[in-house]
Design a protein around this motif. Structure first.
Motif, mmCIF file in Angstrom:
data_model
loop_
_atom_site.group_PDB
_atom_site.id
_atom_site.type_symbol
_atom_site.label_atom_id
_atom_site.label_comp_id
_atom_site.label_asym_id
_atom_site.label_seq_id
_atom_site.Cartn_x
_atom_site.Cartn_y
_atom_site.Cartn_z
ATOM 1 N N THR A 1 45.220 7.252 97.770
ATOM 2 C CA THR A 1 46.670 7.235 97.550
ATOM 3 C C THR A 1 46.989 7.004 96.077
ATOM 4 O OG1 THR A 1 47.064 6.400 99.793
ATOM 5 C CG2 THR A 1 48.829 6.098 98.177
ATOM 6 N N TYR B 1 53.861 2.069 100.277
ATOM 7 C CA TYR B 1 52.993 2.953 101.058
ATOM 8 C C TYR B 1 52.218 2.073 102.031
ATOM 9 C CZ TYR B 1 54.006 6.560 97.591
ATOM 10 O OH TYR B 1 54.637 7.471 96.780
ATOM 11 N N LYS C 1 60.070 -1.337 104.763
ATOM 12 C CA LYS C 1 61.230 -0.434 104.775
ATOM 13 C C LYS C 1 62.430 -1.107 104.113
ATOM 14 C CE LYS C 1 59.989 2.129 108.991
ATOM 15 N NZ LYS C 1 60.351 2.384 110.396
ATOM 16 N N TYR D 1 61.638 4.562 98.699
ATOM 17 C CA TYR D 1 61.333 5.351 99.898
ATOM 18 C C TYR D 1 60.081 4.768 100.540
ATOM 19 C CZ TYR D 1 60.906 9.522 102.843
ATOM 20 O OH TYR D 1 60.858 10.380 103.922
ATOM 21 N N THR E 1 56.850 5.038 103.147
ATOM 22 C CA THR E 1 55.946 6.025 103.729
ATOM 23 C C THR E 1 54.765 5.302 104.360
ATOM 24 O OG1 THR E 1 56.501 7.638 102.027
ATOM 25 C CG2 THR E 1 54.510 8.050 103.284
ATOM 26 N N GLN E 2 54.354 5.772 105.533
ATOM 27 C CA GLN E 2 53.156 5.237 106.181
ATOM 28 C C GLN E 2 52.050 6.287 106.130
ATOM 29 O OE1 GLN E 2 53.724 3.573 110.076
ATOM 30 N NE2 GLN E 2 51.615 2.843 110.228
ATOM 31 N N ILE E 3 50.866 5.868 105.694
ATOM 32 C CA ILE E 3 49.724 6.769 105.568
ATOM 33 C C ILE E 3 48.617 6.249 106.474
ATOM 34 C CG2 ILE E 3 48.026 7.759 103.986
ATOM 35 C CD1 ILE E 3 49.999 7.324 101.714
ATOM 36 N N ASP F 1 46.751 12.490 105.463
ATOM 37 C CA ASP F 1 48.192 12.260 105.266
ATOM 38 C C ASP F 1 48.547 11.958 103.816
ATOM 39 O OD1 ASP F 1 48.435 12.499 108.002
ATOM 40 O OD2 ASP F 1 48.347 10.332 108.367
ATOM 41 N N ASN G 1 52.442 12.686 101.884
ATOM 42 C CA ASN G 1 53.303 11.509 101.863
ATOM 43 C C ASN G 1 53.544 10.979 100.456
ATOM 44 O OD1 ASN G 1 53.957 10.594 104.753
ATOM 45 N ND2 ASN G 1 51.761 11.020 104.870
ATOM 46 N N GLU H 1 56.604 12.491 98.536
ATOM 47 C CA GLU H 1 57.986 12.162 98.929
ATOM 48 C C GLU H 1 58.745 11.416 97.831
ATOM 49 O OE1 GLU H 1 59.629 13.142 101.480
ATOM 50 O OE2 GLU H 1 57.968 14.117 102.533
ATOM 51 N N TYR H 2 58.041 10.611 97.052
ATOM 52 C CA TYR H 2 58.758 9.821 96.047
ATOM 53 C C TYR H 2 59.386 10.705 94.974
ATOM 54 C CZ TYR H 2 55.736 9.904 91.871
ATOM 55 O OH TYR H 2 55.062 10.265 90.732
#
Length: 969
Positions: free
Chosen positions: A267, A384, A397, A406, A408-410, A415, A419, A422-423
């Motif tokens: 990530t 994340y 969240k 924002y 996000t779950q990875i 994934d 994901n 998205e930022y």
């Protein structure tokens, strides 16, 4: 014991001005006699067959009609910058038309979740199933080779759509986006018709698909995978977001062991992929304590160039999970770091963000946010969540929502990429809401992830380019306040096209133009080395982030670099050392630099002019009719990479030669644009040099069977890129058939340099010749010697150089002349007691850079004399015949060779397996002890040991290589 005596001739200028006699046995007068005899004969041969005296006489006859001018450097660089600005402006206008078309097409489109639509998928086109029918999303797609696109097979009427391997080709969002973006096809074609110099145009969607024009077939790798995702490309990221300062917090508490830590590393690596040269970052690992991933960079941010990002990636492997996590300490450190760095004025001064990579948060830490980020919320927080568990998801969240970020779950490695992206959409919202259609330009790069770049790189090495890009926004009323980014449009501009806008003839023999970005990185420079291991065409890892200070390294105070980065207009002067002949020789020059900015781009342009002949130009006066007549002679050629007339702007002109284009231009062709100054000067040179054709022909006809049989070619080149070549032997009998061809770019006129034989001759005394050796490693009989000299326009010392002439002769012929001369003596009876044939004498003929041209041992031909006879070379240096010149190559690569063993070997010895098991058990015990050690992280640096410092700004790389070269005094 054999007594070896050395007679060394320093072959430069007149070949007999520098002589060294041995201290015993050989009278100095004898050595002078040999040098005089050989030098006189070889110079006579070079002058005779090159026609140098005739050409000098012809230029002298035209001297009354010639006007000599001193070059105004500031005026020149401003003019070139204006021409480049116009060229870049045409590309920018094409991009604006694409943005308008894309936003209008989306505005008129109604989303249909059930939309089914057949489009041309870049991977599936022209694919058939087992029954011979076109596969779904394939279909027949006409592809034809096109010279403008480097003979790749393309479709000039349609675009294709590429979808990343990890996305579904018929996903509803993909189908709708592909459908409305089909409207771009007509704009692609129209842009190409308006500006035929355009190459690839494209639209990268925020949904992940990539529409490219002209259409081309994409081929996955051997695993059926296409790694390309347009949203990871620099042009997309720079256009979609503003420059940003980022702190990445990585949880390394005990709960992150195993797969979670692996996902966390990936990530972080993917986040680094989304950062560009305008961004700044740092990575902090945390458990009970804070651990900067690079301890040397504690408390600061570094520029996100490729070198720094790769360094941090390597450090990620040193992270180990242990103990408990204290997120409040990490958040506090991150906020203070961003605040302090912002106050220095060195950051992006735009967006700031904290990326939190963790498997959970036990609370919301609102006290930390209240102290550092509320109510302004200048720092966005992007959590994340790593892993499948969602017990702490609500806290993360809340952090994201409370700080304009924002969540996000990875859960898996698959994934990560989608994901992380998205930022970018969140950071782009302010630009979308404010309608900021900022035009961005990237630094020079080679995107080998696209098929056209892969094919070209396999054939000729990486093709450097810059990309101009602009974001596309949703203009629908219902989404205007949400700030929805639809994607980014862009087009590539090859660096080779930028070079076409720079007329080399205005810069002189050693002069050159260069351009840099606002970060000081080189866009184009003749000394940029994107490749290493010549012949293997491998790209350097940092080829796209070479700083100007690494090339113009004599500017130790960075005066030139800083002025250009600050987009100033001015001049600068310094002495420089330039290598030629693949780094074997050095020229010491005094350069004057002139620089200014290129409006509408982040680039600055510089021009370097060498003092002396490089500061002057001249214009001749000749009739067009006479010039065209002599330009059509069969022995005339023009520089392939110089633009005399632009043959790319009209569909009927691309196949014209430059000579045909010049003729058509003067016949009144309205669609041809030519450089009138260059064309008029090349016509002048054609007329002045025309008599050499008849002169060389007469020499060939009257050449005796035995006299000067080793001379094979006579040639000349002028300051306008015009060349004439005459063969004294049949083409198939040439010893070196690559000379004056594109096979050896250093010996021909190119977009950024004059030929090597021209440049070396320019630094010699007019009327003399300089000699170069070309060794054929496969066969000694295929080696040749070049002799070249210049033709100055005037008798004055600082006269502009009008042309250079030369000959090619067999090495065997050249050596035979030398051995014959060394047998001469002043004895009345003609019997010489001393000669190079003596067993106790070793004779060498070396050139002005210390390379052996003639030696009794043929294997030493072309070898540096210091390598063959180090003691003698040292003596020559101490005598002042040569001097040592130190050069520094800051683009060099320091290799590390990994020692590997045969893995199959261990399978044959069961004891190895037992030892491996014992080692694993001991390692685990050490790790357990480490977990309870209060001083286990980070490692302590012993007193007196200086840690490695990482450069905060790309400057001179630590992989520095010093090169010693010999040069004449």
């Amino acid at each position: 014991m054999k007594c070896v005596l050395y007679c060394v001739f320093l072959l430069w200028i007149t070949l007999h001005t520098r002589v060294c006699a041995s201290p015993q046995g050989i009278p100095l007068a004898v050595v002078k006699l040999w040098a005089s005899a050989f030098g006189g004969e070889i110079k006579s041969i070079a002058a005779k067959y090159s026609g140098s005296q005739l050409l000098q006489k012809k230029y002298k006859e035209f001297e009354p009609s010639v006007r000599v001018e001193e070059i105004d450097g500031i005026k020149l660089v401003k003019r070139l910058a204006k021409e480049m600005e116009q060229m870049f402006h045409k590309k920018a206008e094409a991009i604006k038309r694409l943005v308008e078309a894309a936003e209008e097409a989306h505005l008129n489109h109604e989303e249909d979740p059930d939309l089914q639509y057949e489009y041309f998928n870049a991977v599936l086109i022209n694919e058939v199933d087992e029954e011979g029918k076109s596969v779904e999303l394939g279909g027949e797609f006409i592809l034809q080779p096109n010279e403008h696109f480097n003979n790749l097979s393309v479709n000039l009427s349609l675009s294709v759509v590429q979808v990343p391997t990890n996305m579904y080709n018929r996903d509803s969002a993909i189908m709708n986006g592909v459908y409305w973006s089909e409207a771009l096809n007509t704009v692609f074609v129209d842009n190409f018709n308006r500006d035929p110099s355009l190459i690839w145009q494209y639209f990268g969607s925020a949904k992940g698909f990539f529409r490219q024009y002209p259409g081309i077939k994409w081929t996955p790798d051997e695993h059926g995978v296409l790694e390309f995702d347009c949203r990871n490309r620099k042009w997309y990221i720079q256009a979609a977001t503003s420059p940003k300062d980022v702190v990445i917090l990585v949880d390394v508490s005990g709960s992150m062991k195993g797969l979670r830590l692996t996902i966390a590393r990936q990530t972080v690596s993917s986040i680094l992929d989304t950062l560009g040269d305008d961004d700044f970052f740092n990575i902090i690992a945390y458990n009970e304590e804070l651990h900067y991933v690079e301890p040397c960079l504690n408390g600061t941010l570094v520029q996100a160039d490729i070198t720094n990002k790769n360094h941090f990636r390597q450090r990620l492997d040193k992270l180990f999970a242990k103990r408990i996590g204290m997120l409040d300490l990490a958040l506090t450190e991150a906020f203070e770091l961003l605040s302090n760095f912002n106050q220095t004025g060195r950051g992006s001064v735009c967006s700031q963000a904290i990326m939190l990579v963790t498997d959970g948060a036990v609370e919301t830490y609102d006290a930390v946010f209240a102290a550092y980020n509320w109510p302004d919320r200048k720092v966005r927080v992007f959590p994340y969540l790593i892993g499948r568990e969602s017990a702490f998801a609500d806290n993360l969240k809340w952090m994201a929502c409370a700080n304009k970020g924002y969540f996000t779950q990875i859960s898996t490695l698959a994934d990560v990429q989608e994901n992380v992206m998205e930022y970018l959409h969140v950071l782009s919202r302010p630009k979308v809401i404010d309608r900021e259609h900022d035009m961005v330009w990237t630094e020079a790069y080679a995107d080998n992830t696209r098929p056209q770049a892969q094919k070209l790189e396999d054939a000729q090495g990486p093709v450097l380019m810059t990309t101009v890009a602009m974001p596309v926004f949703s203009t629908k009323n219902e989404t205007r306040n949400k700030g929805i980014l639809l994607g980014v449009v862009g087009t590539d501009v090859p660096v080779s096209e930028i070079l076409k806008a720079i007329p080399k003839y205005k810069l002189g023999i050693h002069g050159y133009a260069f351009a840099i970005t606002n970060n000081g990185y080189i866009l184009t420079h003749p000394d940029l080395q994107p490749l290493y291991e010549e012949g293997k065409k491998r790209r350097r890892s940092s080829y796209s982030s070479v700083d100007l200070s690494e090339v113009e390294w004599e500017d130790t105070e960075d005066e030139l670099r800083n002025a250009m980065v600050n987009r100033q207009t001015g001049s600068f002067s310094m002495k420089v050392k330039k290598t030629v002949d693949k780094g074997k020789r050095v020229l010491v020059l005094h350069n004057d630099y002139y620089y200014t900015d290129i409006k509408g781009t982040p680039f600055s342009l510089g021009v370097a002019l060498s003092r002396g002949h490089g500061k002057y130009s001249f214009k001749g006066n000749i009739s067009v009719e006479e010039g065209l007549h002599d330009l059509e002679h069969p022995d005339v050629g023009l520089a392939d990479e110089w633009t005399y007339c632009n043959t790319e702007e009209h569909p009927e002109h691309p196949f014209l030669s430059q000579i045909d284009a010049i003729k058509l231009y003067f016949n009144g062709e309205p669609h041809l644009k030519c450089d009138l100054d260059l064309v008029q000067e090349v016509l002048f040179d054609a007329v002045v040099t025309a008599p050499l054709e008849a002169y060389w022909t007469s020499l060939a006809l009257n050449k005796s069977e035995n006299s000067d049989k080793g001379v094979e070619i006579a040639f000349l080149g002028t300051r306008t890129g015009l060349s004439r070549i005459n063969l004294f032997v049949m083409p198939d009998q040439l010893t070196n058939q690559d000379f004056l061809t594109a096979e050896d770019k250093e010996l021909v006129f190119s977009a950024d340099h004059f030929p090597l034989w021209y440049k070396r001759a320019a630094e010699q005394v007019p009327g003399t010749f300089v000699y170069s050796l070309s060794i054929n490693q496969a066969s000694e009989n295929k080696s040749v010697v070049y002799a070249s000299g210049t033709i100055p326009l005037l008798d004055e010392r600082e006269s502009p150089i009008a042309a250079a002439v030369g000959i090619q002769m067999k090495l065997e012929f050249f050596q035979r002349k030398f051995w014959t001369a060394s047998r001469q003596c002043a004895a009345l009876d003609g019997k010489c007691s001393i000669s190079c044939d003596s067993d106790d004498i070793s004779c060498y003929l070396i050139d002005n850079n210390g390379f052996i041209i003639v030696a009794e041992d043929l294997s030493l031909t072309g070898v540096f004399f210091g390598k063959a006879e180090g003691a003698v070379m040292g003596k020559l240096v101490s005598m002042g015949s040569f001097k040592r010149v130190n050069l520094y190559d800051y683009q060099a690569i320091c290799r590390v060779y990994a020692h590997t063993s045969d893995t199959a070997h261990t399978l044959l010895h069961p004891y190895f397996a037992l030892f491996a098991a014992l080692r694993w058990i001991l390692t685990e015990l050490v790790i357990i002890c480490f977990d309870y050690s209060p001083h286990s992280f980070p490692p302590q640096i012993p007193a007196g040991v200086q840690p490695v410092q990482l450069d905060l700004r790309p400057h001179r790389h630590s992989s520095e290589r010093r090169q010693d070269a010999a040069g004449p005094l």
